[in-house]
Design an enzyme around this catalytic site. Sequence first.
Site, PDB file in Angstrom:
ATOM      1  N   ASP A  90     -13.030  20.817  27.311  1.00 22.90           N
ATOM      2  CA  ASP A  90     -12.231  20.049  26.364  1.00 22.90           C
ATOM      3  C   ASP A  90     -10.953  20.756  25.951  1.00 22.90           C
ATOM      4  OD1 ASP A  90     -13.521  22.041  24.943  1.00 22.90           O
ATOM      5  OD2 ASP A  90     -14.828  20.680  23.863  1.00 22.90           O
ATOM      6  N   ASN A 101     -23.884  19.218  14.673  1.00 20.47           N
ATOM      7  CA  ASN A 101     -24.269  17.794  14.681  1.00 20.47           C
ATOM      8  C   ASN A 101     -24.708  17.329  16.080  1.00 20.47           C
ATOM      9  OD1 ASN A 101     -21.877  17.699  16.061  1.00 20.47           O
ATOM     10  ND2 ASN A 101     -20.818  16.321  14.666  1.00 20.47           N
ATOM     11  N   HIS A 111     -23.058  17.887  18.915  1.00 24.73           N
ATOM     12  CA  HIS A 111     -22.009  17.571  19.892  1.00 24.73           C
ATOM     13  C   HIS A 111     -22.005  18.559  21.054  1.00 24.73           C
ATOM     14  CE1 HIS A 111     -18.923  19.996  17.396  1.00 24.73           C
ATOM     15  NE2 HIS A 111     -18.820  20.516  18.596  1.00 24.73           N
ATOM     16  N   GLU A 161     -18.838  13.593  20.073  1.00 24.88           N
ATOM     17  CA  GLU A 161     -19.436  13.508  18.745  1.00 24.88           C
ATOM     18  C   GLU A 161     -20.585  12.497  18.744  1.00 24.88           C
ATOM     19  OE1 GLU A 161     -18.735  15.640  16.650  1.00 24.88           O
ATOM     20  OE2 GLU A 161     -16.586  16.036  16.418  1.00 24.88           O
TER      21      GLU A 161
HETATM   22  C1  GLP Z   1     -16.591  23.258  19.465  1.00 24.24           C
HETATM   23  C2  GLP Z   1     -16.375  23.043  20.983  1.00 24.24           C
HETATM   24  C3  GLP Z   1     -17.681  22.946  21.696  1.00 24.24           C
HETATM   25  C4  GLP Z   1     -18.536  24.090  21.179  1.00 24.24           C
HETATM   26  C5  GLP Z   1     -18.979  23.782  19.780  1.00 24.24           C
HETATM   27  C6  GLP Z   1     -19.702  24.922  19.085  1.00 24.24           C
HETATM   28  O1  GLP Z   1     -15.999  22.303  18.664  1.00 24.24           O
HETATM   29  N1  GLP Z   1     -15.546  21.950  21.366  1.00 24.24           N
HETATM   30  O2  GLP Z   1     -17.477  23.010  23.093  1.00 24.24           O
HETATM   31  O3  GLP Z   1     -19.669  24.232  21.984  1.00 24.24           O
HETATM   32  O4  GLP Z   1     -17.926  23.281  19.010  1.00 24.24           O
HETATM   33  O5  GLP Z   1     -18.815  25.901  18.681  1.00 24.24           O
HETATM   34  P1  GLP Z   1     -19.241  27.387  18.327  1.00 24.24           P
HETATM   35  O6  GLP Z   1     -19.644  28.015  19.605  1.00 24.24           O
HETATM   36  O7  GLP Z   1     -18.006  28.017  17.750  1.00 24.24           O
HETATM   37  O8  GLP Z   1     -20.358  27.292  17.362  1.00 24.24           O
END
Ligand code: GLP
Length: 246
Positions: free
Chosen positions: A67, A136, A138, A143
Amino acid sequence: MKLIEVKDYQEMSKRAAEFIIAKVRAADAINLGLATGGTPVGTYEYMIEDHKQNYTSYRDVTTFNLDEYVGLSGSNPNSYRYYMDEKLFNHIDIVKLNTHIPNGDAADMEKECLRYENQIEQHGGIDLQVLGIGSNGHIGFNEPGTSFESSTHIVDLAPSTREANARYFDNLDEVPDKAVTMGIATILKSREILLLASGEKKRDALAKLFNGEVDERFPASILKNHPCVTIIADKAAIPEGVIARK
Ligand code: GLP
């Protein structure tokens, strides 16, 4: 889904890096799907260390990231292009042209989504996709409520996601409200998936993943329908009652 329990973040990072490195070494050429966020930073550090010490080569590796924020160009330090260059690509022998990330700054974002989806397909699909998980549920930036049939698309970021990611920006207002992400169907087409989770903040999400139904309201739940998923999670992230291999 196979769950591997590790002690802490460091051990998760090491095991994840070893998992990826073994695949890179075993294949003549491989397409890796990569993730950003806080979770994989340590994994990338181990990969860099291994590249320097053991000479694992990434010359025949092609990457596709999950992304990117809409409206940020690759030179913006908060863009995922910048993150990937800084945290991995600049420190290994990968060919930059073989690293793909959706362009969040394209003039026509709808076209960019199609282009990215086609590009993955033209390269023969993703062999191993690395994933983090949002609290959540995702995956990528898909989302809750995103269709399981979705391909690469534009999303409105949930307030909780913007808040969770605000720590990287000067303030919450600067966090973009839209992103471009591989869709759930895109992710599910990967031949193998490696999901990483660390810390108690992820425990509820893993509880829903293991104990809940497959439901679009919890995007990661679709991983239960994939034939080859490995989860590496540390103790703090693993809910009570879920049995893991050590
Ligand atoms: C972000 C990214 C995801 C990631 C997730 C968890 O928003 N777009 O690809 O896996 O949220 O983030 P973190 O690893 O900082 O907890």
